[in-house]
Design a protein around this motif. Structure first.
Motif, PDB file in Angstrom:
ATOM      1  N   LEU A  37       0.851  -1.191   0.000  1.00  0.00           N
ATOM      2  CA  LEU A  37       0.000   0.000   0.000  1.00  0.00           C
ATOM      3  C   LEU A  37       0.884   1.237   0.000  1.00  0.00           C
ATOM      4  CD1 LEU A  37      -2.610  -1.225   2.649  1.00  0.00           C
ATOM      5  CD2 LEU A  37      -2.946  -1.056   0.172  1.00  0.00           C
ATOM      6  N   SER A  38       1.251   1.682  -1.197  1.00  0.00           N
ATOM      7  CA  SER A  38       2.177   2.811  -1.311  1.00  0.00           C
ATOM      8  C   SER A  38       1.891   3.615  -2.570  1.00  0.00           C
ATOM      9  CB  SER A  38       3.624   2.310  -1.360  1.00  0.00           C
ATOM     10  OG  SER A  38       3.887   1.684  -2.607  1.00  0.00           O
ATOM     11  N   ALA A  39       2.442   4.826  -2.587  1.00  0.00           N
ATOM     12  CA  ALA A  39       2.315   5.673  -3.770  1.00  0.00           C
ATOM     13  C   ALA A  39       3.019   5.030  -4.962  1.00  0.00           C
ATOM     14  CB  ALA A  39       2.909   7.054  -3.483  1.00  0.00           C
ATOM     15  N   HIS A  40       4.090   4.291  -4.705  1.00  0.00           N
ATOM     16  CA  HIS A  40       4.833   3.684  -5.806  1.00  0.00           C
ATOM     17  C   HIS A  40       4.037   2.558  -6.470  1.00  0.00           C
ATOM     18  CE1 HIS A  40       8.714   4.404  -7.643  1.00  0.00           C
ATOM     19  NE2 HIS A  40       8.781   3.122  -7.945  1.00  0.00           N
ATOM     20  N   THR A  41       3.165   1.922  -5.710  1.00  0.00           N
ATOM     21  CA  THR A  41       2.301   0.906  -6.314  1.00  0.00           C
ATOM     22  C   THR A  41       1.322   1.574  -7.284  1.00  0.00           C
ATOM     23  OG1 THR A  41       2.474  -0.426  -4.297  1.00  0.00           O
ATOM     24  CG2 THR A  41       0.725  -1.022  -5.835  1.00  0.00           C
ATOM     25  N   PHE A  42       0.885   2.774  -6.959  1.00  0.00           N
ATOM     26  CA  PHE A  42       0.064   3.545  -7.903  1.00  0.00           C
ATOM     27  C   PHE A  42       0.869   3.840  -9.172  1.00  0.00           C
ATOM     28  CE2 PHE A  42      -3.182   4.885  -4.689  1.00  0.00           C
ATOM     29  CZ  PHE A  42      -4.300   4.719  -5.482  1.00  0.00           C
ATOM     30  N   ARG A  43       2.147   4.143  -9.012  1.00  0.00           N
ATOM     31  CA  ARG A  43       3.005   4.439 -10.170  1.00  0.00           C
ATOM     32  C   ARG A  43       3.096   3.209 -11.078  1.00  0.00           C
ATOM     33  NH1 ARG A  43       6.959   7.998 -11.966  1.00  0.00           N
ATOM     34  NH2 ARG A  43       8.941   7.146 -12.681  1.00  0.00           N
ATOM     35  N   HIS A  44       3.339   2.046 -10.479  1.00  0.00           N
ATOM     36  CA  HIS A  44       3.393   0.808 -11.257  1.00  0.00           C
ATOM     37  C   HIS A  44       2.040   0.523 -11.917  1.00  0.00           C
ATOM     38  CE1 HIS A  44       7.353   0.086  -9.901  1.00  0.00           C
ATOM     39  NE2 HIS A  44       7.070  -0.460  -8.741  1.00  0.00           N
ATOM     40  N   THR A  45       0.964   0.805 -11.191  1.00  0.00           N
ATOM     41  CA  THR A  45      -0.384   0.561 -11.723  1.00  0.00           C
ATOM     42  C   THR A  45      -0.663   1.459 -12.917  1.00  0.00           C
ATOM     43  OG1 THR A  45      -1.143  -0.051  -9.501  1.00  0.00           O
ATOM     44  CG2 THR A  45      -2.836   0.470 -11.134  1.00  0.00           C
ATOM     45  N   PHE A  46      -0.262   2.722 -12.808  1.00  0.00           N
ATOM     46  CA  PHE A  46      -0.395   3.645 -13.944  1.00  0.00           C
ATOM     47  C   PHE A  46       0.328   3.091 -15.167  1.00  0.00           C
ATOM     48  CE2 PHE A  46       1.938   6.771 -16.465  1.00  0.00           C
ATOM     49  CZ  PHE A  46       0.898   7.504 -17.023  1.00  0.00           C
ATOM     50  N   ALA A  47       1.560   2.621 -14.958  1.00  0.00           N
ATOM     51  CA  ALA A  47       2.345   2.096 -16.070  1.00  0.00           C
ATOM     52  C   ALA A  47       1.678   0.871 -16.680  1.00  0.00           C
ATOM     53  CB  ALA A  47       3.761   1.740 -15.596  1.00  0.00           C
ATOM     54  N   LYS A  48       1.188  -0.023 -15.833  1.00  0.00           N
ATOM     55  CA  LYS A  48       0.535  -1.238 -16.322  1.00  0.00           C
ATOM     56  C   LYS A  48      -0.694  -0.904 -17.157  1.00  0.00           C
ATOM     57  CE  LYS A  48      -1.821  -5.439 -14.747  1.00  0.00           C
ATOM     58  NZ  LYS A  48      -2.157  -6.285 -13.573  1.00  0.00           N
ATOM     59  N   LEU A  49      -1.568  -0.069 -16.616  1.00  0.00           N
ATOM     60  CA  LEU A  49      -2.810   0.262 -17.327  1.00  0.00           C
ATOM     61  C   LEU A  49      -2.509   1.045 -18.615  1.00  0.00           C
ATOM     62  CD1 LEU A  49      -5.131   1.206 -14.320  1.00  0.00           C
ATOM     63  CD2 LEU A  49      -5.014  -0.960 -15.583  1.00  0.00           C
ATOM     64  N   SER A  50      -1.474   1.874 -18.585  1.00  0.00           N
ATOM     65  CA  SER A  50      -1.105   2.640 -19.779  1.00  0.00           C
ATOM     66  C   SER A  50      -0.618   1.703 -20.884  1.00  0.00           C
ATOM     67  CB  SER A  50      -0.010   3.654 -19.437  1.00  0.00           C
ATOM     68  OG  SER A  50      -0.481   4.602 -18.507  1.00  0.00           O
ATOM     69  N   VAL A  51       0.221   0.724 -20.516  1.00  0.00           N
ATOM     70  CA  VAL A  51       0.726  -0.230 -21.504  1.00  0.00           C
ATOM     71  C   VAL A  51      -0.415  -1.060 -22.069  1.00  0.00           C
ATOM     72  CG1 VAL A  51       2.137  -2.316 -21.809  1.00  0.00           C
ATOM     73  CG2 VAL A  51       3.057  -0.353 -20.551  1.00  0.00           C
ATOM     74  N   ILE A  52      -1.298  -1.536 -21.192  1.00  0.00           N
ATOM     75  CA  ILE A  52      -2.441  -2.339 -21.633  1.00  0.00           C
ATOM     76  C   ILE A  52      -3.326  -1.549 -22.597  1.00  0.00           C
ATOM     77  CG2 ILE A  52      -4.614  -3.390 -20.837  1.00  0.00           C
ATOM     78  CD1 ILE A  52      -3.109  -4.313 -18.344  1.00  0.00           C
ATOM     79  N   ASN A  53      -3.452  -0.243 -22.322  1.00  0.00           N
ATOM     80  CA  ASN A  53      -4.304   0.601 -23.166  1.00  0.00           C
ATOM     81  C   ASN A  53      -3.582   1.148 -24.398  1.00  0.00           C
ATOM     82  OD1 ASN A  53      -6.561   0.263 -21.541  1.00  0.00           O
ATOM     83  ND2 ASN A  53      -6.005   1.974 -20.213  1.00  0.00           N
ATOM     84  N   GLY A  54      -2.339   0.684 -24.622  1.00  0.00           N
ATOM     85  CA  GLY A  54      -1.661   1.015 -25.869  1.00  0.00           C
ATOM     86  C   GLY A  54      -0.653   2.137 -25.834  1.00  0.00           C
TER      87      GLY A  54
END
Length: 321
Positions: free
Chosen positions: A262-279
């Protein structure tokens, strides 16, 4: 008391060859000079704190092992034994050990380059190999739970919701979020100016309509404060890095989220994951995330890109069996 040998030993001859400054420079004075240089170069407070913490750990080890605190007497063997101690006795992970190595390497490089020591025990000192594990991210269900937890009828609830939404929208680092000022929100341009960056290169990150609407609401509620910082306490003081870090943990615990950091960096990784998935493209992702190299961005793409899975359906050896 026995008569001293008139012929100087090898160690004494080395002392003669050293400058007076080098011979007399103690560990604490060396660290003080180094930190003063960091301040002059405008390094972030968080970076300076990191250097102090890691270097002082090495100092404590020198005392613990009854070694000299004269900086010129630190040799490569001391560094090797310290690293062995971190690995074998304290059983620290490679990433943590590498943090110590980087700090010591920066310290001794500075001392050598400024001619305060005659030899550099950290010259080309290698980092430990790190096996990059699976990158933790939030699931969509966990994101919704996190964002539904803050009480939006309170100031702190609106602030925390805005903060977490901004992390998800932009993928900015915790330290970058801490440094955002109210004036850095450029509504008409649809961007946020990031001034407190890791590599000292300022950048703009884009925001879309939902994020802009929430920022407008929050800024109206925030009102005028003595500080210019975007995220403030009930007293109108700027939120610190540690207090913002606790926001994600607090709401994650309240939401009952388990099995992920539960950290801000997990949000950073999540942003990257969703961005890659969305192209998202690799260059766009690098620019938004503010990475100085492509290494981490490639890691995100390799982990989260669905293109490989889709192609595998076409060339799978089992396809026609």
């Amino acid at each position: 008391m026995s008569k001293r040998n008139n012929r100087l030993s090898d160690d004494e001859l080395r002392i003669i060859g050293q400058s007076v400054t080098t011979v007399m420079l103690g560990f604490d004075d060396a660290l003080k000079d180094f930190i003063s240089d960091c301040v002059r170069r405008g390094l972030r407070e968080y970076t300076i704190t990191y250097y102090k913490r890691e270097v002082n750990d090495f100092r404590r080890w020198l005392l613990f092992t009854d070694r000299s605190l004269m900086i010129s007497e630190v040799v490569r063997r001391d560094i090797d034994e310290y690293i062995d101690y971190l690995q074998q006795h304290k059983q620290l992970k490679p990433g943590t050990v590498n943090a110590r190595i980087r700090a010591l390497r920066t310290l001794f490089n500075f001392l050598y380059n400024t001619k305060q020591i005659d030899s550099n025990p950290m010259h080309k000192y290698p980092l430990m190999k790190e096996r990059r594990g699976n990158i933790e991210t939030f699931t969509i269900k966990q994101i919704k739970a996190l964002l539904n937890t803050p009480d939006l009828n309170t100031f702190t609830g609106q602030r925390d919701y805005t903060f977490m939404l901004l992390l998800l929208e932009t993928g900015i680092r915790l330290n970058e979020a801490t440094g955002i000022l109210a004036e850095d929100i450029k509504m008409s341009e649809g961007v946020v100016f990031i001034r407190q960056t890791k590599n000292h290169f300022h950048r703009y990150v884009p925001i879309q309509s939902k994020m802009k609407e929430q920022l407008r609401r929050y800024l109206k509620i925030r009102g005028t404060c003595e500080t210019e910082h975007l995220f403030v306490t009930l007293d109108g003081k700027p939120m610190t890095r540690s207090s913002l870090q606790k926001v994600v943990r607090f709401h994650g615990d309240n939401a009952g989220i388990k099995g992920v950091r539960l950290s801000a960096h997990t949000f950073r990784h999540t942003f990257a994951k969703l961005s890659v998935i969305n192209g998202a493209g690799i260059f766009e992702l690098q620019k938004i995330l503010g990475h100085s190299t492509m290494e981490m961005v490639r890691t995100y793409v390799n982990l989260f890109s669905s293109e490989v899975n889709q192609k595998h359906k076409e060339f799978s050896p089992l396809k026609d069996l």
